[in-house]
Motif scaffolding. Structure first.
Motif, PDB file in Angstrom:
ATOM      1  N   MET A 183      -8.576 -53.690  71.319  1.00 37.65           N
ATOM      2  CA  MET A 183      -8.293 -52.743  70.241  1.00 37.65           C
ATOM      3  C   MET A 183      -6.947 -52.070  70.508  1.00 37.65           C
ATOM      4  SD  MET A 183     -10.566 -49.524  68.849  1.00 37.65           S
ATOM      5  CE  MET A 183     -12.070 -50.503  68.825  1.00 37.65           C
ATOM      6  N   ARG A 184      -5.984 -52.283  69.593  1.00 43.90           N
ATOM      7  CA  ARG A 184      -4.661 -51.688  69.762  1.00 43.90           C
ATOM      8  C   ARG A 184      -4.675 -50.243  69.273  1.00 43.90           C
ATOM      9  NH1 ARG A 184       0.016 -56.024  68.045  1.00 43.90           N
ATOM     10  NH2 ARG A 184      -0.759 -57.807  69.228  1.00 43.90           N
ATOM     11  N   HIS A 185      -3.945 -49.416  70.010  1.00 42.96           N
ATOM     12  CA  HIS A 185      -3.856 -48.005  69.628  1.00 42.96           C
ATOM     13  C   HIS A 185      -2.403 -47.646  69.329  1.00 42.96           C
ATOM     14  CE1 HIS A 185      -5.088 -43.830  69.357  1.00 42.96           C
ATOM     15  NE2 HIS A 185      -3.971 -43.520  70.002  1.00 42.96           N
ATOM     16  N   TYR A 186      -2.221 -46.868  68.243  1.00 44.74           N
ATOM     17  CA  TYR A 186      -0.888 -46.468  67.813  1.00 44.74           C
ATOM     18  C   TYR A 186      -0.810 -44.944  67.721  1.00 44.74           C
ATOM     19  CZ  TYR A 186      -0.161 -51.338  66.465  1.00 44.74           C
ATOM     20  OH  TYR A 186      -0.039 -52.709  66.481  1.00 44.74           O
ATOM     21  N   ASP A 187       0.422 -44.456  67.753  1.00 45.57           N
ATOM     22  CA  ASP A 187       0.630 -43.042  67.441  1.00 45.57           C
ATOM     23  C   ASP A 187       0.466 -42.807  65.939  1.00 45.57           C
ATOM     24  OD1 ASP A 187       1.408 -42.213  70.135  1.00 45.57           O
ATOM     25  OD2 ASP A 187       3.229 -43.374  69.777  1.00 45.57           O
ATOM     26  N   LEU A 188       0.973 -43.755  65.150  1.00 44.63           N
ATOM     27  CA  LEU A 188       0.946 -43.608  63.693  1.00 44.63           C
ATOM     28  C   LEU A 188       0.745 -44.954  63.029  1.00 44.63           C
ATOM     29  CD1 LEU A 188       1.514 -42.073  60.988  1.00 44.63           C
ATOM     30  CD2 LEU A 188       3.953 -42.534  61.385  1.00 44.63           C
ATOM     31  N   VAL A 189      -0.170 -44.993  62.062  1.00 47.05           N
ATOM     32  CA  VAL A 189      -0.367 -46.173  61.217  1.00 47.05           C
ATOM     33  C   VAL A 189      -0.217 -45.736  59.758  1.00 47.05           C
ATOM     34  CG1 VAL A 189      -1.998 -47.911  60.386  1.00 47.05           C
ATOM     35  CG2 VAL A 189      -1.856 -47.407  62.830  1.00 47.05           C
ATOM     36  N   VAL A 190       0.650 -46.426  59.030  1.00 44.68           N
ATOM     37  CA  VAL A 190       0.858 -46.163  57.605  1.00 44.68           C
ATOM     38  C   VAL A 190       0.231 -47.293  56.807  1.00 44.68           C
ATOM     39  CG1 VAL A 190       2.548 -45.829  55.769  1.00 44.68           C
ATOM     40  CG2 VAL A 190       3.003 -44.919  58.062  1.00 44.68           C
ATOM     41  N   LEU A 191      -0.629 -46.946  55.880  1.00 42.99           N
ATOM     42  CA  LEU A 191      -1.273 -47.936  55.016  1.00 42.99           C
ATOM     43  C   LEU A 191      -0.567 -47.931  53.664  1.00 42.99           C
ATOM     44  CD1 LEU A 191      -5.018 -47.051  55.767  1.00 42.99           C
ATOM     45  CD2 LEU A 191      -3.516 -48.606  56.997  1.00 42.99           C
ATOM     46  N   GLY A 192       0.167 -48.992  53.378  1.00 44.92           N
ATOM     47  CA  GLY A 192       0.879 -49.100  52.112  1.00 44.92           C
ATOM     48  C   GLY A 192       2.372 -48.922  52.270  1.00 44.92           C
ATOM     49  N   THR A 193       3.146 -49.749  51.552  1.00 46.73           N
ATOM     50  CA  THR A 193       4.606 -49.705  51.683  1.00 46.73           C
ATOM     51  C   THR A 193       5.309 -49.357  50.374  1.00 46.73           C
ATOM     52  OG1 THR A 193       4.781 -52.087  51.289  1.00 46.73           O
ATOM     53  CG2 THR A 193       4.640 -51.343  53.597  1.00 46.73           C
ATOM     54  N   GLY A 194       4.635 -48.588  49.522  1.00 44.79           N
ATOM     55  CA  GLY A 194       5.341 -47.991  48.394  1.00 44.79           C
ATOM     56  C   GLY A 194       6.055 -46.753  48.925  1.00 44.79           C
ATOM     57  N   SER A 195       5.606 -45.597  48.479  1.00 46.04           N
ATOM     58  CA  SER A 195       6.185 -44.355  48.999  1.00 46.04           C
ATOM     59  C   SER A 195       5.808 -44.129  50.459  1.00 46.04           C
ATOM     60  CB  SER A 195       5.733 -43.172  48.142  1.00 46.04           C
ATOM     61  OG  SER A 195       6.258 -43.279  46.829  1.00 46.04           O
ATOM     62  N   GLY A 196       4.754 -44.774  50.922  1.00 45.15           N
ATOM     63  CA  GLY A 196       4.388 -44.675  52.335  1.00 45.15           C
ATOM     64  C   GLY A 196       5.460 -45.222  53.258  1.00 45.15           C
ATOM     65  N   ASN A 197       6.192 -46.229  52.787  1.00 46.52           N
ATOM     66  CA  ASN A 197       7.236 -46.839  53.608  1.00 46.52           C
ATOM     67  C   ASN A 197       8.403 -45.891  53.853  1.00 46.52           C
ATOM     68  OD1 ASN A 197       8.312 -49.113  55.032  1.00 46.52           O
ATOM     69  ND2 ASN A 197       9.665 -49.513  53.295  1.00 46.52           N
ATOM     70  N   MET A 198       8.531 -44.872  52.985  1.00 40.97           N
ATOM     71  CA  MET A 198       9.622 -43.906  53.131  1.00 40.97           C
ATOM     72  C   MET A 198       9.420 -42.976  54.323  1.00 40.97           C
ATOM     73  SD  MET A 198       9.925 -42.822  49.122  1.00 40.97           S
ATOM     74  CE  MET A 198      10.993 -41.439  49.515  1.00 40.97           C
TER      75      MET A 198
END
Length: 452
Positions: free
Chosen positions: A1-16
């Motif tokens: 199981m990989r762990h991240y500091d931040l995961v963003v779901l979606g690359t519309g305005s989320g990609n900004m």
């Protein structure tokens, strides 16, 4: 199981979100579709590129009112379509490559929560200290008997068709229906609109909605207070059975069907409730004014959390969430609650704040002023007889409560009124303390304000 500091779901305005300030964090993006989200790939940007072409066609045909006898020989649909998507489509690959080069892990399969802050993506399971959910929305497909047996389009697909159909039935009377009816009518299709309500664009100010319905009926076949009861194949096209307000039925045969009856948030695809996220009755994620959800460390923005379904609102929310993720001890909120919108149809429509019917429903005192484009010198130049600007104001503090414009360049003309509302300026300040260029079309705004 990989762990991240931040995961963003979606690359519309989320990609900004992922600015240089996140460079030291271990980050990932989950995007099963195309980088850029709905707006870039199948929404506001490509549709407006089609609208601009449709406007050019309509302007040429209408030029005779100015003494210019012009016409349109043909519209090269494939050339128009390819101009749009040859510019848009490469952005997906470049966005994907850019994020990977900058050290962001990109997952291209759909993610689903299996527990709070635990996401299943394909065969992998990932966790993170912080999640930002920005997975957007998709077209509603209504439960109409026979719809699943016929070919039909939504806004996701209709812009990529190979040729303009000779005839088109549009189910729905909102923004998307209005814009695509304009586009395909300008390009030569015989358009029929089936609307359940008594007018088109029912969410607009009633006076604007009524005027648009009247004008649309001059270009299209418009069936109001009509219910689609079934759909069936008819040759290579469709036959749509409609129940009319008098109880009778009518069958409309057309080469193509566009379903545009609304949009729904993608929370069901995310298994949001499995992730501990609370939803409202429409499936939107519940969040506070700082865009924190019911799960600590999970934020949400865009269509998945608000009902506006506006790219400019999602972009503003993205800026707020970006700050809050970086500075959780000093969270910001979106202090500007003024949410303007425009409908890029013909004629163009723009709106902000209260409509007259909403003000009456709330019992809000108001003054109202309506000014026709034809009252201005530039309106004379346009030979315009149907467009107007409408402004509502508070009679006590004299601030603007709402503004609604129908006519050429409405989305641009409304901007000073949006700014006035956002900054709390009074009608007097905006009307008298500002110089409006003569004989520019902005004089219609000035005159409406002076009348107040």
């Amino acid at each position: 199981m990989r762990h991240y500091d931040l995961v963003v779901l979606g690359t519309g305005s989320g990609n900004m979100l992922l600015s240089e300030e996140f460079a030291d964090l271990r980050t990932a993006i989950v995007e099963p579709g195309r980088f850029g989200g709905t707006c870039l790939n199948r929404g506001c940007i490509p549709s407006k590129m089609f609208v601009l072409t449709a406007d050019a066609v309509e302007d040429a045909r209408a030029a005779k009112r100015l003494g210019v006898h012009a016409g349109v020989d043909t519209v090269d649909w494939k050339a128009v379509r390819d101009r749009v998507f040859n510019r848009i489509d490469p952005i997906h690959e470049s966005g994907l490559e850019y994020r990977r080069r900058s050290g962001v892990d990109v997952y291209t399969e759909e993610g689903r929560f299996v527990a709070p802050k635990v996401l299943q993506v394909g065969a992998e399971r990932i966790t993170a200290d912080t999640f930002v959910v920005a997975i957007g929305s998709r077209p509603v497909v209504p439960d109409i008997p026979g719809l699943d047996t016929v070919p039909y389009h939504t806004s996701d697909t209709i812009m990529r068709i190979d040729e303009v159909p000779p005839s088109l039935v549009v189910l729905g009377g909102g923004f998307i229906a209005a814009e695509f009816s304009h586009v395909f009518s300008a390009f030569g299709a015989d358009v029929t609109i089936v609307q359940r309500g008594p007018r088109l664009l029912m969410a607009e100010d009633e006076q604007v909605s009524a005027r648009f319905t009247e004008l649309a009926a001059l270009r299209h076949r418009v069936l109001l207070d009509a219910t689609t009861t079934s759909v069936a194949r008819h040759g290579d096209g469709v036959a749509v059975t409609v129940e009319l307000p008098d109880g009778g039925e009518q069958v409309i045969e057309a080469a193509m069907l566009l379903v545009s009856v609304g949009r729904r948030p993608n929370t069901d695809r995310l298994d949001a409730t499995a992730g501990g996220l609370e939803l409202d009755e429409h499936g939107h994620i519940l969040a506070d004014s700082a865009y924190r959800t019911s799960v600590p460390g999970v934020w949400a923005l865009g269509d998945v959390v608000n009902h506006f379904q506006l790219k400019h609102m999602a972009n503003a929310e993205s800026r707020v969430v970006q700050h809050n993720v970086l500075h959780p001890e000093d969270v910001r909120t979106l202090t500007n609650t003024v949410a303007p919108h425009a409908v890029f149809t013909s004629p163009q429509i723009a709106s902000v704040g209260l409509t007259e019917q909403a003000a009456r429903r709330r019992g809000t005192d108001f003054l109202v002023s309506v000014r026709d484009y034809s009252d201005t010198a530039y309106g004379w130049a346009l030979e315009d007889t149907t467009s107007f600007a409408k402004v509502l104001a508070d009679p006590a503090d004299r601030t603007i409560l709402g503004a609604h414009i129908i006519g050429p360049q409405a989305a641009t003309l409304i901007q000073p009124l949006i700014q006035a509302m956002s900054l709390g300026l009074t009608v007097d300040q905006v009307a008298r303390d500002v110089l409006y260029i003569h004989p520019a079309l902005t004089e219609v705004v000035e005159q409406a304000l002076l009348a107040l």
